[in-house]
Scaffold this active site. Structure first.
Site, PDB file in Angstrom:
ATOM      1  N   THR A  12       0.748  -1.278   0.148  1.00 39.51           N
ATOM      2  CA  THR A  12       0.023   0.016  -0.047  1.00 39.51           C
ATOM      3  C   THR A  12       0.819   1.304  -0.029  1.00 39.51           C
ATOM      4  O   THR A  12       0.418   2.456  -0.556  1.00 39.51           O
ATOM      5  CB  THR A  12      -0.774   0.028   1.233  1.00 39.51           C
ATOM      6  OG1 THR A  12      -1.947  -1.245   1.139  1.00 39.51           O
ATOM      7  CG2 THR A  12      -1.911   1.360   1.456  1.00 39.51           C
ATOM      8  N   SER A  59       1.747  -7.423  -0.620  1.00 41.62           N
ATOM      9  CA  SER A  59       2.267  -8.216   0.157  1.00 41.62           C
ATOM     10  C   SER A  59       1.576  -9.585   0.041  1.00 41.62           C
ATOM     11  O   SER A  59       2.254 -10.638   0.659  1.00 41.62           O
ATOM     12  CB  SER A  59       2.525  -7.684   1.528  1.00 41.62           C
ATOM     13  OG  SER A  59       1.303  -7.659   2.223  1.00 41.62           O
ATOM     14  N   THR A  92       1.473  -4.155   4.433  1.00 40.51           N
ATOM     15  CA  THR A  92       1.169  -4.555   5.752  1.00 40.51           C
ATOM     16  C   THR A  92       0.663  -6.007   5.988  1.00 40.51           C
ATOM     17  O   THR A  92       0.573  -6.613   7.039  1.00 40.51           O
ATOM     18  CB  THR A  92       0.475  -3.528   6.447  1.00 40.51           C
ATOM     19  OG1 THR A  92      -0.972  -3.420   5.763  1.00 40.51           O
ATOM     20  CG2 THR A  92       0.937  -2.171   6.379  1.00 40.51           C
TER      21      THR A  92
END
Length: 329
Positions: A12, A59, A92
């Protein structure tokens, strides 16, 4: 001025949305590490930062191969090229897993900081710039040395072993449960630490000796009311897994049907770790499972127990030795 290596992997913090109100449908990988760095000239007052682009993806798509590359490159920049620290940007969703893997395998006591964002750089009230700036501040701070791999977000500094993502969208997502944060970055830019990790990591870790091209394959199985053990049976029947982690109910417990499947998996040579889906508290040996030869996962989350089991199996297949690792790391 200290030299910091910036390793960028996407997420992000690298994303752009359709407009400034897009907080959920944005696309990762639209901003490189160099572009992120150029957008924050204030960082030039803190450190000399050298960008290294590893990847630029969500991720959710990171694999163990990325960890192996990061381990090699971070070691090279800090130990051979004599950089003073490293900052790693990524999404994250799996940031805590990357952080813990590096926490166990990096052969350096220099600061290594992972950072991400909950809101894309294109959004109103994005947390990306300040998170990134604070990560560089922490990476240049003298007291960051020797504390293992750190995670910085929302002004808070966390230990890679303890921290986990607990919220889908809120900026305070990274928490360390009962143990709490290591410190924080103040509004005036000062870095304050209040505690330090006590479990083995980085230069004190036996896993820094490993030279790996791939890691053992470990599955995670989530327990629940009515779980029948079919997934465990499937995993043990494929002969392609080396172990599994049970995200057990309560104190790492499971049903009698699951116990039968676990016993069969262990007989087939798989190593099984008991952890808890609860997120806090320790999983210890209990009389009910005496003789089952499962490994007690202590207070590691299932995803981090998986990482430690991967590394442990690169060293030994001795059940008691692996259990010792879970009490030390």
């Amino acid at each position: 001025m200290k030299k910091i290596a910036l390793f960028s992997m996407g997420g992000t913090i690298s994303a752009k949305g359709k407009n400034r109100l897009d907080l959920k449908d944005y696309t990762s990988g639209k901003i490189t590490g160099e572009e992120l760095l150029d957008s924050l000239p204030e960082i030039n007052q803190i450190a000399e930062v050298h960008p290294v682009q590893i990847d630029n993806i969500s991720s959710t798509n990171l694999k163990e191969a990325h960890w192996l590359i990061l381990q090699r490159e971070v070691n090279r920049y800090l130990n051979e090229l004599d950089f003073d620290g490293a900052v790693i940007t990524q999404g994250t969703s799996t940031l805590e897993e990357t952080a813990y893997y590096l926490h166990l395998t990096l052969a350096t006591d220099k600061p290594v900081v992972l950072v991400g964002a909950q809101r894309p750089s294109s959004a109103l009230s994005t947390d990306a710039p300040l998170n990134f700036l604070n990560a560089v501040r922490v990476a240049t701070h003298e007291q960051s040395k020797g504390r293992g791999v750190l995670v910085v977000a929302n002004d808070q500094i966390s230990c890679a072993r303890d921290v986990t993502k607990v919220n889908t969208y809120r900026v305070e997502t990274f928490q360390s449960g009962e143990l709490g944060h290591l410190g924080w970055v103040n509004p005036n830019g000062t870095v304050e630490f209040y505690r330090e990790p006590t479990r083995k990591h980085t230069v004190h870790s036996i896993f820094t000796q490993l030279e790996m091209n791939q890691l053992p394959r470990i599955a995670i199985v989530y327990s629940y009311a009515g779980a029948d053990g079919d997934l465990i049976d499937y995993i043990s029947s494929t002969d392609s897994y080396d172990g599994l982690v049970i995200a057990g109910v309560g104190a790492g417990r499971f049903s009698r049907v699951e116990e039968r499947a676990i016993r069969h998996a262990i007989e087939k040579g798989l190593h099984v770790v008991r952890s808890s889906r609860g997120g806090q508290g320790s999983v210890v040996d209990i009389a009910a499972y005496e003789g089952l030869r499962t490994i007690a996962g202590d207070n590691l989350t299932p995803q981090k127990a998986r990482i430690l089991l991967m590394l442990a199996l690169c060293m030994t297949e001795d059940y008691m030795e692996i259990q010792r690792y879970f009490y030390e790391y």
